[in-house]
Design a protein around this motif. Sequence first.
Motif, PDB file in Angstrom:
ATOM      1  N   GLU A 229       3.759  16.198  -0.607  1.00  0.00           N
ATOM      2  CA  GLU A 229       2.909  15.442  -1.384  1.00  0.00           C
ATOM      3  C   GLU A 229       2.586  15.824  -2.746  1.00  0.00           C
TER       4      GLU A 229
ATOM      5  N   HIS B 262      -0.868  13.346   4.046  1.00  0.00           N
ATOM      6  CA  HIS B 262      -1.642  12.127   4.014  1.00  0.00           C
ATOM      7  C   HIS B 262      -0.733  11.347   5.417  1.00  0.00           C
TER       8      HIS B 262
ATOM      9  N   SER C  39       0.878  -1.278   0.043  1.00  0.00           N
ATOM     10  CA  SER C  39      -0.058   0.052   0.018  1.00  0.00           C
ATOM     11  C   SER C  39       0.972   1.378  -0.018  1.00  0.00           C
ATOM     12  N   GLY C  40       0.243   2.285  -0.389  1.00  0.00           N
ATOM     13  CA  GLY C  40       0.641   3.684  -0.394  1.00  0.00           C
ATOM     14  C   GLY C  40       1.103   4.210   1.179  1.00  0.00           C
ATOM     15  N   SER C  41       0.474   3.627   2.054  1.00  0.00           N
ATOM     16  CA  SER C  41       0.806   4.173   3.643  1.00  0.00           C
ATOM     17  C   SER C  41       1.824   3.270   3.916  1.00  0.00           C
TER      18      SER C  41
ATOM     19  N   ALA D 214       1.921   9.505  -4.301  1.00  0.00           N
ATOM     20  CA  ALA D 214       0.721   8.327  -4.714  1.00  0.00           C
ATOM     21  C   ALA D 214       0.303   8.930  -6.145  1.00  0.00           C
ATOM     22  N   ARG D 215       0.161  10.403  -6.252  1.00  0.00           N
ATOM     23  CA  ARG D 215      -0.686  10.506  -7.587  1.00  0.00           C
ATOM     24  C   ARG D 215       0.579  11.538  -8.372  1.00  0.00           C
TER      25      ARG D 215
ATOM     26  N   CYS E 121       2.186   5.219  -5.945  1.00  0.00           N
ATOM     27  CA  CYS E 121       1.274   4.247  -6.103  1.00  0.00           C
ATOM     28  C   CYS E 121       0.691   3.829  -7.452  1.00  0.00           C
TER      29      CYS E 121
ATOM     30  N   SER F 288      -2.202   2.014  -7.362  1.00  0.00           N
ATOM     31  CA  SER F 288      -3.498   1.470  -7.342  1.00  0.00           C
ATOM     32  C   SER F 288      -4.495   2.916  -7.079  1.00  0.00           C
ATOM     33  N   LYS F 289      -3.850   4.059  -7.590  1.00  0.00           N
ATOM     34  CA  LYS F 289      -4.750   5.082  -7.782  1.00  0.00           C
ATOM     35  C   LYS F 289      -5.112   5.402  -8.806  1.00  0.00           C
TER      36      LYS F 289
ATOM     37  N   ASN G  60       5.017   4.786   2.244  1.00  0.00           N
ATOM     38  CA  ASN G  60       5.487   6.109   2.954  1.00  0.00           C
ATOM     39  C   ASN G  60       6.109   5.534   4.300  1.00  0.00           C
TER      40      ASN G  60
ATOM     41  N   GLU H 164      -2.653   8.030   8.136  1.00  0.00           N
ATOM     42  CA  GLU H 164      -1.943   6.881   8.334  1.00  0.00           C
ATOM     43  C   GLU H 164      -1.947   6.412   9.490  1.00  0.00           C
TER      44      GLU H 164
ATOM     45  N   ASP I 155       5.740  11.938  -1.200  1.00  0.00           N
ATOM     46  CA  ASP I 155       4.457  11.011  -1.196  1.00  0.00           C
ATOM     47  C   ASP I 155       4.041  11.070  -2.484  1.00  0.00           C
TER      48      ASP I 155
ATOM     49  N   ASN J  17      -3.356  15.512  -1.675  1.00  0.00           N
ATOM     50  CA  ASN J  17      -4.756  15.007  -2.004  1.00  0.00           C
ATOM     51  C   ASN J  17      -5.782  16.093  -1.335  1.00  0.00           C
TER      52      ASN J  17
HETATM   53  C1  LIG Z   1      -1.223  11.059  -1.206  1.00  0.00           C
HETATM   54  C2  LIG Z   1      -1.738   9.929  -0.574  1.00  0.00           C
HETATM   55  N1  LIG Z   1      -0.491   9.166  -0.147  1.00  0.00           N
HETATM   56  C3  LIG Z   1      -0.609   7.937   0.232  1.00  0.00           C
HETATM   57  C4  LIG Z   1      -1.755   7.096   0.268  1.00  0.00           C
HETATM   58  C5  LIG Z   1      -2.073   5.762   0.827  1.00  0.00           C
HETATM   59  O1  LIG Z   1      -2.235   4.940  -0.109  1.00  0.00           O
HETATM   60  P1  LIG Z   1      -2.978   3.526   0.339  1.00  0.00           P
HETATM   61  O2  LIG Z   1      -4.501   3.877   0.495  1.00  0.00           O
HETATM   62  O3  LIG Z   1      -2.725   2.532  -0.886  1.00  0.00           O
HETATM   63  O4  LIG Z   1      -2.473   3.162   1.816  1.00  0.00           O
HETATM   64  C6  LIG Z   1      -2.963   8.021  -0.313  1.00  0.00           C
HETATM   65  C7  LIG Z   1      -4.465   7.028  -0.320  1.00  0.00           C
HETATM   66  O5  LIG Z   1      -5.068   7.824  -0.784  1.00  0.00           O
HETATM   67  C8  LIG Z   1      -2.855   9.332  -0.923  1.00  0.00           C
HETATM   68  O6  LIG Z   1      -3.966  10.035  -1.446  1.00  0.00           O
END
Ligand SMILES: Cc1ncc(COP(=O)(O)O)c(C=O)c1O
Length: 344
Positions: free
Chosen positions: A139, A87, A61-63, A174-175, A200, A202-203, A66, A92, A172, A143
Amino acid sequence: MPDLFVDLRSDTVTRPTAGMREAMATAEVGDDVYGEDPSVNALEAEVAALFGHEAALFAPSGSMANQIALQLLVSPGDELLCDADAHVVTYEIGAAAAYGGISSRTWPAVGADIDPEVVAGMIRPDGYFAVPTRAIAVEQTHNRGGGGVIPLATLRDLRGVADEAGIALHCDGARIWHAHVADRVPLIEYGRLFDTLSVCLSKGLGAPVGSLVVGSAEKIERARLIRKRMGGGMRQAGILAAAGRYALAQHIDRLADDHAKAARLAEAVAPFGVLATTVRTNLVALDLTKHTLDARALAAAARAEGVLISVLGPRTARLVTHLGVSDADIDRALTALPRILAAP
Ligand SMILES: Cc1ncc(COP(=O)(O)O)c(C=O)c1O
């Protein structure tokens, strides 16, 4: 059969496409804890190369990605700086403190509009009397900051701030793919500015599971141990890595479509004074402080019209476009949302 709802809650709700499922079904696999999964190894090498780093590590996972990175950069009792809406300190579940013993201090939430001088002014030096700052996390895209993109010039200044203080810079990401598409900054340009990145699959990229930590070979070797300690060692993870490789090959350029759809949504809600920030990517943040509807009421009314949105706070909500949202879905949302927002 069309879906009952237009799901604008998050880009995590995407389901694997037929092509992605085919790639998963035919993936070569092995035991990744032994380092023997060829699909995972290929994904890690590809992602490291995309960002110009020596190595990368697949994480569930992204969490977790991180948190592995933060543990690499900040020792227990030392300090991480990030923004109040990041995030890593919002969603987290206190992991930096719980797993890494990391002390976090935040600058006020400004989304992507970071002032490097403010960050520089927060850094505490080594000494017996204060918590030493070891890393800064940003980030990209942001987000809670409505998908804002941190300009390359700001990131370069932050790199300078970190270098001056002898501390690390984490992204971070993720995007980060969205930032790359929106600002046309090569991923490698972003990559070279950070000690570690988490990215990530998975987003917006649409893979079902998976993120990576990116960094030097030495860091990623340590990251492998931290991942195992956190219970993130996976076995025949090549099935997931294959989805990620497919997503990287097929789903980056198409993010421009998601951005265009988000811009259409933003344009439709803007006249009601609820747009929190300028929309640059696939997230549309709504600020309802001046509206008669609060976030829950708006979400309930939208749901009744077949549109799902996220409630982020009493007066904040979010719409997200992704590969599961078609033009017809956007048309539906464009009919429903202005009608709801126009109601007295
Ligand atoms: C900016 C950001 N970082 C990290 C994550 C964490 O990803 P995960 O849901 O896979 O743990 C998210 C999840 O939406 C996110 O938006």
